[in-house]
Write an enzyme that holds these catalytic residues in place. Structure first.
Site, PDB file in Angstrom:
ATOM      1  N   ASP A 239       0.822  -1.197   0.000  1.00  0.00           N
ATOM      2  CA  ASP A 239       0.000   0.000   0.000  1.00  0.00           C
ATOM      3  C   ASP A 239       0.860   1.252   0.000  1.00  0.00           C
ATOM      4  OD1 ASP A 239      -2.567   1.284   0.347  1.00  0.00           O
ATOM      5  OD2 ASP A 239      -1.766   1.857   2.301  1.00  0.00           O
TER       6      ASP A 239
ATOM      7  N   GLY B  41      -8.308   4.178  -5.593  1.00  0.00           N
ATOM      8  CA  GLY B  41      -8.694   5.414  -4.911  1.00  0.00           C
ATOM      9  C   GLY B  41      -7.491   6.325  -4.763  1.00  0.00           C
TER      10      GLY B  41
ATOM     11  N   GLY C 185     -10.344  10.006   0.087  1.00  0.00           N
ATOM     12  CA  GLY C 185     -10.486   9.733   1.523  1.00  0.00           C
ATOM     13  C   GLY C 185     -10.697  11.000   2.343  1.00  0.00           C
TER      14      GLY C 185
ATOM     15  N   CYS D  40      -7.615  12.795   3.599  1.00  0.00           N
ATOM     16  CA  CYS D  40      -6.743  12.975   2.448  1.00  0.00           C
ATOM     17  C   CYS D  40      -6.671  14.415   1.985  1.00  0.00           C
ATOM     18  CB  CYS D  40      -7.458  12.270   1.321  1.00  0.00           C
ATOM     19  SG  CYS D  40      -6.651  10.995   0.579  1.00  0.00           S
TER      20      CYS D  40
ATOM     21  N   ASP E 277     -11.372   2.029  -2.416  1.00  0.00           N
ATOM     22  CA  ASP E 277     -10.788   2.525  -1.157  1.00  0.00           C
ATOM     23  C   ASP E 277     -10.955   4.036  -1.047  1.00  0.00           C
ATOM     24  OD1 ASP E 277      -9.269   3.108   1.052  1.00  0.00           O
ATOM     25  OD2 ASP E 277      -7.344   2.852   0.025  1.00  0.00           O
TER      26      ASP E 277
ATOM     27  N   GLY F 154      -5.295  11.036   8.406  1.00  0.00           N
ATOM     28  CA  GLY F 154      -4.615  10.441   7.264  1.00  0.00           C
ATOM     29  C   GLY F 154      -3.243   9.955   7.701  1.00  0.00           C
ATOM     30  N   MET F 155      -2.758   8.904   7.040  1.00  0.00           N
ATOM     31  CA  MET F 155      -1.461   8.336   7.437  1.00  0.00           C
ATOM     32  C   MET F 155      -0.294   9.246   7.067  1.00  0.00           C
ATOM     33  SD  MET F 155      -1.815   5.779   9.292  1.00  0.00           S
ATOM     34  CE  MET F 155      -0.270   4.875   9.331  1.00  0.00           C
TER      35      MET F 155
HETATM   36  P1  XMP Z   1     -12.057   7.159   3.982  1.00  0.00           P
HETATM   37  O1  XMP Z   1     -12.758   8.111   3.098  1.00  0.00           O
HETATM   38  O2  XMP Z   1     -12.763   5.853   4.112  1.00  0.00           O
HETATM   39  O3  XMP Z   1     -10.656   6.869   3.274  1.00  0.00           O
HETATM   40  O4  XMP Z   1     -11.755   7.769   5.301  1.00  0.00           O
HETATM   41  C1  XMP Z   1      -9.728   5.940   3.757  1.00  0.00           C
HETATM   42  C2  XMP Z   1      -8.546   5.873   2.824  1.00  0.00           C
HETATM   43  O5  XMP Z   1      -7.855   7.133   2.757  1.00  0.00           O
HETATM   44  C3  XMP Z   1      -6.532   6.895   2.290  1.00  0.00           C
HETATM   45  N1  XMP Z   1      -5.581   7.643   3.114  1.00  0.00           N
HETATM   46  C4  XMP Z   1      -4.916   8.746   2.731  1.00  0.00           C
HETATM   47  N2  XMP Z   1      -4.903   9.388   1.551  1.00  0.00           N
HETATM   48  N3  XMP Z   1      -3.378  10.978   2.438  1.00  0.00           N
HETATM   49  C5  XMP Z   1      -4.114  10.503   1.406  1.00  0.00           C
HETATM   50  O6  XMP Z   1      -4.080  11.102   0.322  1.00  0.00           O
HETATM   51  C6  XMP Z   1      -3.339  10.362   3.654  1.00  0.00           C
HETATM   52  O7  XMP Z   1      -2.673  10.814   4.592  1.00  0.00           O
HETATM   53  C7  XMP Z   1      -4.146   9.193   3.802  1.00  0.00           C
HETATM   54  N4  XMP Z   1      -4.334   8.335   4.835  1.00  0.00           N
HETATM   55  C8  XMP Z   1      -5.224   7.398   4.372  1.00  0.00           C
HETATM   56  C9  XMP Z   1      -6.285   5.405   2.380  1.00  0.00           C
HETATM   57  O8  XMP Z   1      -6.328   4.873   1.074  1.00  0.00           O
HETATM   58  C10 XMP Z   1      -7.443   4.931   3.246  1.00  0.00           C
HETATM   59  O9  XMP Z   1      -7.763   3.590   3.065  1.00  0.00           O
END
Ligand code: XMP
Length: 489
Positions: A256, A306, A310, A313, A345, A396-397
């Protein structure tokens, strides 16, 4: 095929752009509707929902509950290899019909050590072996055998355990049904599995067998253990991480990274496939025809779709990169659907979005924010005395907060590099506290079954088979006013 050969009806579209046109219903009870779907060719889920590999979403509790409810949890990699592997191993050991490598203490251990050991591993029965590492069963010590008084702490467990001669045991290949019958007839709580030389091969507990029997939907491996997945990256220590995760029992890897259509992904996938053949690889993220084909061609078992939808995001805001999520799902399905599985996702805000994702191309759906704020998500509940409301953190990560925290605990070079080189593309928000995720999954399951019934089918698989060749036939595009009529309440 590229965006231009996609039906123009999909361009720029996402979940709030369509309603589903109801079809004639054909079933009497919605509770009979199966939602079974494939995560990969060899792994199916009774509930096609996967919790995101994020540090505010999936730790041990979430992964365990997701699997028990028929979905799957992906343990995040923003932590040290040891810690991530430990969480995977805890999920695999929880509730399994057969505990394969039960925790043991030697007869020479003291009652004080046994008390600490039982507390640390949260177990009620400890197998006692003849000497450390011998693997030969000498007896069983349960919490009830451990005296309350601390003055016995220095005495050996041998003085308190039930000895082998007084124990009921079963051969290693005993069936779960036979094991359950033996335990019921003798009113035993646990049944050690030993061979003719008393060698320990496993342990079955009555509690676990009963628990799993009550949850026929649970996602299990072929040994009856809960399924657990784990995320790995594409640079730094990912091979070492994969190795330890596999040894901890991980059933599936999520390779990922933010931009999965990239050279680093190809190199990593190549190495992971040659080093760890057989373990299913879900790879992402991509959002285009070319990205999905690329992942299929380099050997991914499923593609995670995706870029930027998110809730945590900021990628689209900071870089302009992304494809509206429903368009991305359809584009990737048109490119690789039927060859490999597709996981949608990000961007799911309402349960109806999950059905649209599944009906337009996704085999499974990953949720982050929708499952955050629950008891099972990591992090504590924050009480706001001013409003008497309860919240939890979702982030977000690549938010500054998540990156900073992971730096303390990680040995992953990729995470460290990202922290040092890349400005954040994620954010932290507070979400309402929502209680147990079990209730949320129950609601999602109910709404998905309802949606299948409106699609006039008796299973999700049948609904997808009918809709997937041409979903636009079943979708009603929304105008500004019909969107208001639909969603403003
Ligand atoms: P939802 O909308 O369900 O999305 O909260 C979860 C997904 O968001 C992604 N994700 C990130 N995308 N920056 C990003 O652009 C981030 O810091 C980040 N953290 C998570 C990831 O695909 C997750 O499953």
């Amino acid at each position: 095929m590229n965006q231009n050969s996609l039906d123009p009806g999909w361009i720029g579209k996402t979940f709030d752009d369509f309603l589903f046109r109801p079809c004639k219903g054909r079933i009497e009870s919605r509770s009979l509707i199966s939602l079974n779907s494939q995560l990969t060719r060899n792994i199916s889920l009774e509930l096609p929902i996967v919790s995101a590999n994020m540090d505010s979403v999936t730790g041990r509790d979430m992964a365990e509950t997701m699997a028990l409810e028929g979905g799957l949890g992906v343990i995040h990699r923003g932590q040290s290899i040891d810690r991530q592997a430990e969480l995977v191993s805890r999920v695999k050991r929880s509730h399994s019909a057969v505990i394969e490598n039960p925790l043991c203490l030697p007869v020479s251990a003291t009652i004080g050590q046994a008390r600490f050991f039982a507390g640390r591993h949260n177990i009620n029965g400890i197998l006692i072996e003849t000497r450390s590492g011998s693997g030969i069963l000498a007896g069983v010590l349960t919490r009830r055998d451990i005296p309350w008084q601390r003055d016995a702490d220095d005495r050996p467990v041998a003085d308190f355990m039930t000895t082998f001669e007084r124990l009921k045991t079963a051969p290693p290949n005993v069936s779960t049904d036979d094991a359950e019958r033996i335990m019921f007839e003798g009113r035993f709580e646990r049944l050690p599995l030993v061979d003719s030389e008393r060698r320990i091969h496993g342990l079955i507990t009555r509690k676990d067998v009963r628990f799993l029997r009550e949850r026929p939907f649970a996602s299990k491996d072929n040994k009856g253990r809960l399924l657990a997945a784990a995320a790995v990256g594409c640079t730094g220590d990912y091979l070492e991480r994969a190795d330890q995760l596999l040894r901890s029992g991980s059933d599936c890897f999520f390779i990922d990274i933010a931009h999965g259509h990239s050279q680093v992904m190809e190199t990593a996938l190549d190495r992971l496939k040659s080093g760890f053949s057989g373990i299913p690889l879900v790879c992402g993220n991509v959002a285009t025809t070319d990205g999905a084909r690329f992942l299929r061609d380099i050997g991914a078992d499923a593609v995670k779709v995706g870029v930027g939808p998110g809730r945590g995001c900021r990628t689209r805001l900071e870089t302009a990169a992304g494809v509206p999520q429903l368009q991305a799902i359809r584009e990737t399905w048109s490119a690789v659907g039927g060859d490999i599985m597709i996981m949608a996702d990000g961007g799911i805000r309402h349960d109806k979005d999950i059905f649209l994702a599944l009906a337009c191309g996704a085999d499974t759906v990953m949720l982050g924010s929708a499952l955050s704020g629950t008891d099972e998500a990591p992090g504590r509940v924050i009480e706001d005395p001013a409003t008497h409301s309860k919240k939890k953190i979702y982030r977000g990560m690549t938010s500054p907060e998540a990156v900073l925290e992971s730096l303390y605990d990680t040995d992953d070079g990729e995470v460290v590099d990202a922290a040092l080189d890349t400005p954040p593309e994620g954010q932290e928000i507070q979400v309402p506290y929502k209680g147990s995720v079990v209730d949320i999954l129950h609601r999602i399951r109910g709404h998905l079954r309802s949606a299948v019934s409106y699609a006039g089918e008796s299973s999700l698989a049948a609904a997808r088979e009918k809709i997937l060749p041409d979903p636009l036939r079943f979708l009603v595009p929304l105008s500004e006013s019909s969107r208001r009529e639909s969603y403003e309440r």
